[in-house]
Structure formats: structure tokens, C-alpha cells
Write an enzyme that holds these catalytic residues in place. Sequence first.
Site, mmCIF file in Angstrom:
data_model
loop_
_atom_site.group_PDB
_atom_site.id
_atom_site.type_symbol
_atom_site.label_atom_id
_atom_site.label_comp_id
_atom_site.label_asym_id
_atom_site.label_seq_id
_atom_site.Cartn_x
_atom_site.Cartn_y
_atom_site.Cartn_z
ATOM 1 N N HIS A 46 9.028 51.552 27.774
ATOM 2 C CA HIS A 46 8.876 52.777 27.819
ATOM 3 C C HIS A 46 8.681 52.534 26.243
ATOM 4 O O HIS A 46 9.286 52.313 25.203
ATOM 5 C CB HIS A 46 9.684 54.123 27.866
ATOM 6 C CG HIS A 46 10.777 54.416 29.147
ATOM 7 N ND1 HIS A 46 10.269 55.171 29.632
ATOM 8 C CD2 HIS A 46 11.841 53.927 29.199
ATOM 9 C CE1 HIS A 46 10.897 54.987 31.695
ATOM 10 N NE2 HIS A 46 11.655 54.068 31.111
ATOM 11 N N HIS A 89 14.120 45.964 36.370
ATOM 12 C CA HIS A 89 15.882 47.331 36.596
ATOM 13 C C HIS A 89 14.824 48.458 37.682
ATOM 14 O O HIS A 89 13.930 48.709 37.918
ATOM 15 C CB HIS A 89 15.208 47.544 35.204
ATOM 16 C CG HIS A 89 16.067 49.137 35.207
ATOM 17 N ND1 HIS A 89 17.605 48.819 35.890
ATOM 18 C CD2 HIS A 89 15.971 50.068 34.107
ATOM 19 C CE1 HIS A 89 18.128 50.125 35.508
ATOM 20 N NE2 HIS A 89 17.399 51.225 34.900
ATOM 21 N N HIS A 100 20.876 49.518 30.852
ATOM 22 C CA HIS A 100 22.060 50.708 30.905
ATOM 23 C C HIS A 100 22.172 50.327 32.388
ATOM 24 O O HIS A 100 23.500 51.470 32.451
ATOM 25 C CB HIS A 100 21.378 51.144 30.076
ATOM 26 C CG HIS A 100 20.884 52.353 30.834
ATOM 27 N ND1 HIS A 100 21.052 53.589 31.582
ATOM 28 C CD2 HIS A 100 19.069 51.391 31.638
ATOM 29 C CE1 HIS A 100 19.971 53.753 32.634
ATOM 30 N NE2 HIS A 100 18.914 53.401 32.121
ATOM 31 N N ASP A 157 11.932 54.972 37.727
ATOM 32 C CA ASP A 157 11.157 55.168 36.021
ATOM 33 C C ASP A 157 10.389 54.009 36.680
ATOM 34 O O ASP A 157 9.422 53.813 36.184
ATOM 35 C CB ASP A 157 11.373 55.897 34.990
ATOM 36 C CG ASP A 157 12.592 55.236 35.038
ATOM 37 O OD1 ASP A 157 13.422 54.734 35.539
ATOM 38 O OD2 ASP A 157 12.814 54.782 33.755
ATOM 39 N N GLU A 206 15.736 50.918 38.687
ATOM 40 C CA GLU A 206 15.790 52.874 38.235
ATOM 41 C C GLU A 206 14.333 53.606 38.301
ATOM 42 O O GLU A 206 13.219 52.167 38.199
ATOM 43 C CB GLU A 206 15.860 52.734 37.044
ATOM 44 C CG GLU A 206 16.817 54.577 37.040
ATOM 45 C CD GLU A 206 17.320 55.232 35.445
ATOM 46 O OE1 GLU A 206 17.715 54.160 34.356
ATOM 47 O OE2 GLU A 206 17.651 56.037 35.555
ATOM 48 N N HIS A 219 15.619 61.640 33.821
ATOM 49 C CA HIS A 219 16.776 61.866 34.659
ATOM 50 C C HIS A 219 17.533 63.372 35.164
ATOM 51 O O HIS A 219 18.052 63.339 35.162
ATOM 52 C CB HIS A 219 17.900 61.590 32.890
ATOM 53 C CG HIS A 219 18.452 59.951 32.539
ATOM 54 N ND1 HIS A 219 18.754 59.235 31.929
ATOM 55 C CD2 HIS A 219 17.504 59.034 33.642
ATOM 56 C CE1 HIS A 219 18.960 58.042 32.075
ATOM 57 N NE2 HIS A 219 17.750 57.736 33.371
ATOM 58 N N TYR A 237 16.903 58.214 21.808
ATOM 59 C CA TYR A 237 17.419 56.905 22.685
ATOM 60 C C TYR A 237 18.590 56.568 23.032
ATOM 61 O O TYR A 237 19.115 56.365 24.067
ATOM 62 C CB TYR A 237 15.932 56.256 22.889
ATOM 63 C CG TYR A 237 16.032 55.691 24.183
ATOM 64 C CD1 TYR A 237 14.679 56.163 25.384
ATOM 65 C CD2 TYR A 237 16.191 53.960 24.261
ATOM 66 C CE1 TYR A 237 14.889 55.233 26.481
ATOM 67 C CE2 TYR A 237 16.125 53.539 25.725
ATOM 68 C CZ TYR A 237 15.349 53.823 26.911
ATOM 69 O OH TYR A 237 15.284 53.389 27.348
ATOM 70 N N ASP A 281 14.635 49.098 29.322
ATOM 71 C CA ASP A 281 14.850 49.753 29.013
ATOM 72 C C ASP A 281 15.557 49.802 26.954
ATOM 73 O O ASP A 281 15.077 50.414 26.529
ATOM 74 C CB ASP A 281 16.062 50.791 28.985
ATOM 75 C CG ASP A 281 15.870 51.998 30.993
ATOM 76 O OD1 ASP A 281 14.152 51.956 30.819
ATOM 77 O OD2 ASP A 281 16.660 51.549 31.817
HETATM 78 FE FE1 FEO Z 1 16.815 53.147 33.284
HETATM 79 FE FE2 FEO Z 1 13.913 53.507 32.419
HETATM 80 O O1 FEO Z 1 15.327 53.346 33.279
#
Ligand code: FEO
Length: 396
Positions: A225, A79, A145, A83, A81, A23, A192, A164
Site C-alpha cells: 500500500h 498475504h 498482521h 485487498d 486479505e 476494513h 497506519y 502490508d
Molecule cells: Fe492485510 Fe493490505 O491487507
Amino acid sequence: MKVNIKNNVNWIGKIDWELRKFHGNEYSTHRGSTYNSYLIQEETTAVIDTVWAPFAQEYVDNLAREIDLQQIDFVIANHAEIDHSGALPELMRRIPDTPIYCTANGVKSIKGHYHQDWDFQVVKTGDRLNLGSKELIFIEAPMLHWPDSMFCYLTEDNILFSNDAFGQHYASEYLFNDLVDQNELFVEALKYYANILIPFSQLVEKKIKEFVSLNLPLDIICTSHGVIWRDKPIQIIEKYLQWAGNYEEDQVTIVYDTMWNGTRIVAENIAKGITDADAKVNVKLFNCSTTDKNDIIAEVFKSKTVLFGSPTINKGILTSMAGLLEEIRGLSFKDKKAAAFGCYGWSGESIRILGELLEKAGFTVIDDGLKVLWNPTETSKQQCFDYGRKIIGGFS
Ligand code: FEO
């Protein structure tokens, strides 16, 4: 590149051993991370999520060595995002007409990032995608999230792809939860949760109950992750339910910054008082100018009471403390007690300012705090000790 998960499901992600910040620079990743992507090859072929943009070329090249990219029938974007969606532009450059399954918010996010009009197929909770003899069932998970977040579930193999949720920033070549060091795994899973998911705890609980009510058998949780939960996946679900319920341990955390050691001496004498009053309480001290802030946040998450200390400087507080409290404010911890302390020489505003910031951050501020003039004397050290005893006496 492929690692088999079960039957025709394979991991095709990237293990990022080098990652130390996530992030931007907001989240420390001492143990690296992984970007988990999955390939399902039934009568039709689906790819679930991709990897972070710096690894896009490597990811797509590796995938092309495993299968003819033209065989991919569906891309699932749980998702948006970066990553997880970072390799979409390179993948879609090679298979531009392949449909992308995501939520309505996913379309907005992916378009917002990449400004491309790919063939988006919007799905909602309960929608199914037929892969042949098995199906993917979609479950929207807004604000877990991001607004676009989604899970999907593979029938017959009983795999939940949770993105996530249930993840950890934890690089390991082992990839499965039963093979890694259990202490490291749960330290990273808790960190996390404390740093990313805590503001959404009510939704976490609700989503887990919703999933349970679907009565879908669960053998494996494939996160996006860290490790894949194949051994008793229920254990991380149970942990999430615990963590979502205003979690605390028998711990008091004292966070401070100091200029000439006065506020440090105050912190240490408060700690002695707490331990004297109740030796079972786990008291931990952290100087926030030298300790990783995400590690401190994980300790705050575990605490029943948190004390924050700063000397007064320029009618304010030290900047390391101000930055930390801003991050903590955004996380909205619930049901935790807090108080302020610090040394001063002239006006001594820091304790009042800290108290206001703690209140703004959602803590229950237990008193007006402890102010010590100049460097602590033997008398003021005794006051700090007594204050520590009082904290425990009043709130144990
Ligand atoms: Fe919300 Fe692993 O990105």
C-alpha cells in the site's frame, strides 16, 4: 499500466483515489490508497500479490495487455486479505494451473475466502524460488498482521516485497517515497502503524532484527500500500523500530464527547492548566463524536498521557466514546497514562465506567478522575485548571 521499479521488476497495481474507508468502515483513508502488485520478468515470470476485488477485471485485463498471461510461471501470495488476493479468482480463471506460492496459513486463508483448490505451493522462511539468474527468498511474517503474512526478497536487485508492513493508505501517481510530500507520507505511515500494527509491535521488532541478521543488501522496499521506499528505505525501518518501542512524544491528548458543553468546558480548562504548567507540552483536544476515530487513535499513539471525558447518560457514557474505547482496547497501547473526566447531574457513573474501560484497554490509570456537578462554575473551572496542572506536575 506498468511502472518500472528496477531492471525487470515492474509495478502493476491499482491506485484507488476514491477510497475513503477500509476494513469495511473501520479505517478512514482520507488520501485514498493503492493496492501494489508486482511483475518480475526474468528467465521465468512471477506476479507478486494482486489487487482488491472491485478492480479484479481491470487488473487482469491490463496485465493481459502487458504480457501473455500464459507466460506467468508463478503467482506469489504474500498475504491473503482481500485487498491483495481479490483479483486471484479472475487471474486464476485465466491461468488455472499456475502454482501459487504462499505460507501454510495462506492456503487456509485463500481457500477460506475463495473455496478453490488451486495448485498451492507452501513455502517457509528461507525457501527459495529460482527465477533464472535471480531468486526469490521467502520470509514468513506471521501476525504482521495476519497469520499468513509473508515477505519475499529478490536477490541481485535487493528488493524486499514487504506486503502490508511499511505501507500507508496514500494514493499518489508518483509511487515513490522521494517524490511525494514528506509530511503527508509520514502522517499516513504513522496512522497506519497506530491503527493496524500497534498490537504486534513486539513481533515488528523481532522480524526487523531477523531480517537484518540475514545480511541481505537492501535497495528498495516494495510495500503493498502506498509508496515504494526507494530513497533510503532504512528510514522507514528506523521509524518502525521507534514506533514499536512504546513510542511517545511530549503530547497530552484530551478526547471527550459532550451533551450541553459542560464536559467540553471541563476539557478546555484542563488543557489550560496543562499549558500553564508546561507550555512545551503539545496539548490537543478532540470531540470524538465529530472527529475521525482513526485520526484520534494516531494522536493517542503519539501521546504520553491521554484524558477521556464523557458526561453521564443513562448511568453510562456517550456512545461515541464507548465505540472509540472499544477500538482502542483492541490495539493494546503500552506504557501510556490515562485519566477520566466528565460532568454529571444525578448519579455520575461515567467517570468510574471510563476508568474501568481505560484500565481494560491497558492504560495506566493515574487517579479516580475528575467529576464536575452540572455545568462548570468559576470554582469548578478553577478545579479543572488545577487538575491539568497536577497531571503535568505529577507526570512530566
Ligand atoms: Fe492485510 Fe493490505 O491487507
